[in-house]
Every structure is written in structure tokens, then in C-alpha cells.
Design an enzyme around this catalytic site. Sequence first.
Site: not given
Ligand code: ACO
Length: 329
Positions: A116, A256, A286
Site C-alpha cells: 500500500c 491510504h 482498499n
Molecule cells: N463480516 C462479518 N464478520 C466478520 C467479517 C465480515 N466480513 N470479517 C470478520 N468478521 C468477524 C470476525 O470473525 C470476528 O468474529 P469473532 O469475534 O467471533 O472471532 C469479528 O468479526 C471481529 O473481528 P476483528 O478482526 O476483531 O474486527 P476488527 O474490528 O479488527 O476489523 C478489519 C477487522 C476491518 C479487517 C480491521 O482489522 C482492519 O481494517 N485491519 C487493517 C487492514 C489494513 O489496514 N490493511 C492495510 C494494508 S492492506 C494491504 O497492504 C494490501
Amino acid sequence: MSSMINAAITGTGSSTPKRVLTNFDLEKIVDTSDEWITERSGIKERRIVENGIASSDLSLEASKQAMEEAKVTPEQIDMILVGTVTPDYLLPSTACILQDKLGAKNAGVMDIVAACSGFIYGLSTAQAFIQSQQCKTILVIGVEILSSVTDWTDRNTCVLFGDGAGAAIVQDTNDDRGILATFLSGDGSLANLLHIPIGGSKVPLTEDNIKERKHFIRMQGSEVFKSAVRSMGDATERILKLGGITSEQVDLLIPHQANIRIIEATARRVKIPMDRVFVNIQKYGNTSSASIPIALDEARKSGVIKPGSMVALVAFGGGFTWGSALVKF
Ligand code: ACO
């Protein structure tokens, strides 16, 4: 007028596929909901290419727009830098393919693999080549077809990503404007938190390991989230310091577009109110290295960035890599 050679952004362009995939469409593919995706990420829809469209195709369209605005001919381009983790091929580089499509036969060509942060790494490289007087006109691209490395059965990742390209022409100028400062960093010890486990020289593809779906992006979302907030805040503070300005002097922050919560946390940390932060994640998700140049192009074309605007760009991605740039238009 100063005698210093500066590197100015003289044209931008962007290209996103026509096909829209909404959160409601995703509800039919994996166990998710529009409400979850919107609340947790800020994404409402993303663009996905038709089969057969490659990174060089989206790059070509974005490049033509940037070249037209900058009034640059293909022969004038000295260097093509393509930030991407989804190249057309492992060999040769996407920059080579794009060079041929553009007819930019005088250009040096290379891809930059910084996930990214790819566009920021590209801008910084362009600035260095221009200020050292090795180049006068450089085409910098951020492009991804993340749909080609997305596991469409994994709800943790497939709801986040989209496809697109953005381009900028960077040229030498004696004017007191352009890329004022850049900052690049990384931490390879955290590589396993966001990676494509197989398909490289360490574990070449086999029929068996493809069945395990390890040729797609794997991400530890919450760990990536924490690092992103910390590093994007640090990188923004660093670039303001390098540029010798305060957050009040920033007309626009373009972060980003990975997650609206990461964007808001970064803005809060550096004390830039959200009305001076560019957000289009709801439309594209993203798009990795493409997100900043697409946003930059939209902000310029909509008049949010005007001549004289002071713009800070900040990115974080797989590697981990992160970085920032301060640009005066
Ligand atoms: N729909 C419904 N539920 C979901 C989904 C979905 N699409 N995805 C995950 N869940 C569930 C999980 O299984 C978890 O359930 P559990 O508690 O029963 O285990 C719950 O939702 C919470 O999951 P978390 O991972 O704690 O959720 P979080 O608040 O962290 O959000 C997210 C997840 C959106 C992925 C976030 O962590 C994020 O944005 N991370 C950063 C990603 C990023 O910035 N990447 C940058 C670089 S990308 C690149 O380089 C290509």
C-alpha cells in the site's frame, strides 16, 4: 525563484473498473453484512475488473490522463515507476509492459514492491532521480488488481479489497513548489501478518498447495490495524517536521484508504480535522498502492487541491512498509 531543482506533480490520472461490487453483493458470497462492513471499515462498495484486464491496462488509462494534463509525450518520459503487488506477470515488470503500451521508448522501467505504500515509495524515488538531475520527467503509478489475489471465501479479507490505478507525472522545476519532503520506512519482522504465503521462490506453486488457497492474501486484521494507526500517525508527524510546518498549515491530508477507523485515528493523532482529510474508501475499498493516487486525482479534479495547496500523503501496508510525502501544488 530559487536555483534548487524541485520535483513537481504536473498531471494526475486515475482509472477504476466500471463493475461495482456492493456490500449487499458480498452478503450473497460470504457470511457478512452491509452493516458489519460499513461499521468496521467504512466501505460500501468496490470496483472489480472483468476477466482479462491486467494492471497494465488500468495503468495505461490513468497514465494517458496524467500525460495529457501535463502535456507530456511518450518520448519525453525518462522513467516509469510502477508501485504494485499485483503485476501482470512475475517476469517482466509491469513497467515494461506499460512502456510498450505507451510507446515510451526512452524510459527506464521498474516496479516497486511496497504494497500500500508503493505510490509514496515511487514519488520519493522520482524526487531523488529528478533532484540528482538524472531524469526530467517521470511517470509514477500505483495500481492493483487485488481481486486477483483475494480469497473470495475468506470474509476476513474479501470485503476489504478493490481494483484501480492512479498515475502522476513528476517533472523538474525551478519553482518553489513540488515534493517538499518524503519519508520511507518499514519493518520486515512483521511480514507474516499480511502476505501471500506461496507462489514465490520460497514455496513455488504446486497443485496441492493451491488447494490450500495459500496463493491468496492472508491478513491478521487486528494486528495490522494497530500497526497501521501507530505508523501512519508517526509518518505524518515526521513529514510535517521534515517540511518545517505545523498541522494547521496542511490544507489536505490524503491517507491510504484501508479503513475509515485507521484514517480517523491518524487524523486525531496529528490534529487535522476530518474536513481536511480526503476520504473515498466508501466507493473503492482498499486498493493498496492505487488508493493515494486515485484520491489525489479526485481531489485535484474536484478542486479540493488548488495551486498553492499544501498536501500531506501518508501510507501503510504489507511488509510492513510505511511512508509519507509533503507536496505543495
Ligand atoms: N463480516 C462479518 N464478520 C466478520 C467479517 C465480515 N466480513 N470479517 C470478520 N468478521 C468477524 C470476525 O470473525 C470476528 O468474529 P469473532 O469475534 O467471533 O472471532 C469479528 O468479526 C471481529 O473481528 P476483528 O478482526 O476483531 O474486527 P476488527 O474490528 O479488527 O476489523 C478489519 C477487522 C476491518 C479487517 C480491521 O482489522 C482492519 O481494517 N485491519 C487493517 C487492514 C489494513 O489496514 N490493511 C492495510 C494494508 S492492506 C494491504 O497492504 C494490501
